[in-house]
Write a protein that holds these residues in place. Structure first.
Motif: not given
Length: 102
Positions: A73-91
């Motif tokens: 969420d902090r990354i999306v707030e700091c960069f104008e052309y940024c969006s979250i694609d998906r969440y997943y769990t591994a290891d």
């Protein structure tokens, strides 16, 4: 300073640590939380048989032990052309993929 190195510095500032890795080798032991990123296909637009717009595309992955991490969420707030694609769990780690045009 190169544009990618400037991005590296900004990502370290958002994360609050130096755990930001650009195209790390498989053998590298990463420290969490971290941001791993790679260069992807750029966004290019053409008109009148000319290229008039070109923007670098990076695929970021935030990796954290905290399933409720606020780093994406902090990354999306700091960069104008940024969006979250998906969440997943591994290891037993939470991963969040983001698309960033920079």
């Amino acid at each position: 300073m190169g544009k990618r190195l400037q991005l590296q510095a900004e990502l370290m500032q958002v994360l609050g640590s130096n755990n930001v890795y650009f195209q790390p080798p498989e053998t590298l032991k990463m420290k969490y939380p971290c941001i791993r990123y790679i260069k992807a296909r750029p966004m290019t637009d053409h008109a009148d048989n000319m290229k008039y717009f070109n923007m670098n595309h990076y695929e970021l992955t935030v990796i954290d032990t905290d399933p409720d991490t606020e780093i994406p969420d902090r990354i999306v707030e700091c960069f104008e052309y940024c969006s979250i694609d998906r969440y997943y769990t591994a290891d037993n780690l939470t991963h969040c993929s983001l698309d960033l045009y920079y």
